[in-house]
Enzyme design. Sequence first.
Site, PDB file in Angstrom:
ATOM      1  N   HIS A  49      25.167  16.834   8.012  1.00 59.29           N
ATOM      2  CA  HIS A  49      24.620  15.479   8.092  1.00 59.29           C
ATOM      3  C   HIS A  49      25.533  14.543   8.883  1.00 59.29           C
ATOM      4  CE1 HIS A  49      22.338  11.947   7.152  1.00 59.29           C
ATOM      5  NE2 HIS A  49      23.454  11.336   6.777  1.00 59.29           N
TER       6      HIS A  49
ATOM      7  N   ASP B 186      17.581  12.055   9.704  1.00 55.87           N
ATOM      8  CA  ASP B 186      17.234  11.103   8.642  1.00 55.87           C
ATOM      9  C   ASP B 186      15.761  10.711   8.728  1.00 55.87           C
ATOM     10  OD1 ASP B 186      19.950  11.065   9.523  1.00 55.87           O
ATOM     11  OD2 ASP B 186      20.327   9.243   8.395  1.00 55.87           O
TER      12      ASP B 186
END
Length: 473
Positions: A325, A215
């Site tokens: 993710h 991120d």
Amino acid sequence: MAEDNKIKAEEIKNEANQLFKEKRFIEAIERYTAAIDLNPVSTYYSNRAFCHLKLESYGYAITDAEAALELDPTLTKANYRRASANMALGRFKEALKDFKMVCKRVPGDKDARDKLNECAKIVKRIEFEKAIEADNNIPSVADSLDTTTMNVEDSYDGPRINEEEPTKSIFKNQKKLHKKYAFMILLAVRQMMMQAPSLIDISVPNDGKLTVCGDVHGQFYDFINIFNINGYPSESHAYLFNGDFVDRGSFSLEVVLTLFAYKCVYPDRLFLARGNHETDNMNKVYGFEGEVKAKYSEMMFKLFSETFNALPLAHVIQHKILVVHGGLFSRDDVTLDDIRKIDRLSLRQPPNEGLMCELLWSDPQPELGRGASKRGVGVQFGPDVTKNFLERNKLDMLIRSHEVKENGYVIEHEGKCVTVFSAPNYCDSVGNKGALINITPDMKLEYKTFEAVPHPQVRPMQYASQFSGLLGM
């Protein structure tokens, strides 16, 4: 004995309150839990819910708020905290119910009334958008755009596509890329992504390396620092950014346009995965929608949404490392082919359950088996789940992101599951390092950590809805 427990519980609660003030939320949760064990009263659950909100454990926050309300249905703070958690998860209708209850009980609370009104507007807008989407004759923004009719004014002094490389230093001085060029980049990347599978097989350049980043959350100056300390994308240096490019930080637009520009320049060396924040519900709350509308237009945001819908969901590096993710699944029989077959283009926004949802939202846990998600979405998966999945799919390890870590990365599950997070001093308040992973052609991994760098005095979530005050760190 019962009275002694009440007195001791209150002392422990006071300790927890002090830890909360010091932003030591994990320790505060431990003390609130100890107080609850001695005397389970509603306010202790409500206070613990507030800690979970601060740690983005929205599922746990909802559970605690509901426990508080079961003990005391009139505890307005618990309604408020449940509303906050549901807002964070994009569950606007559920949040609206609690905000209505808060305003009914405290009609003079202007802050609660403002949040009720904004939440109602979001619910109404979503219902309107769904009604429009039901009409299959409505064209996409991409189909309706003609960039050849857009003029670039003589006064424009920013970078120009085809005249200089649209990367590296575009936004350092907070200059805005002309809308014509921004639309051109978006349309090109969307087209590329729509032709890509949901799972992409990639390899490390023979004469270089592949860098995996987690991120970056709109922290443009920290994002550019990654290239400064680790090298810019090139034919010999590939990058994989593993989702959550936007939201939270107030330079999300600069981050994602730079990434998309690099994707245009190096289509086979710059890889992008969808995160849970490349979604409409998250963008409505955490700032990206507001930022794009403030800097460009609503049409630009809609095109970003269409482009995010086309982003791949997973990557496999040289048939050995799966990169997603969030994490793994609620089922034991999932294969890489199952991921490849996810029809993300038809689904568009992630559903609340199933493979696509779990890829974006799940988290590892130290315990064996699976547990309820602390976030309220996806699942938590243990080391045995990781081991079984990797063996079934003939993989060596899992790399994922999705969670802030003090040192930027954490290696778990007997070395088989790595979390990498690349936004240092997350939200200008957490104090964590950022990290990245360099992978060489012989599949050796090097972990590199880095500190935050200075940035202009623009606060995190500058463009977020007023709900950001409920959800910030």
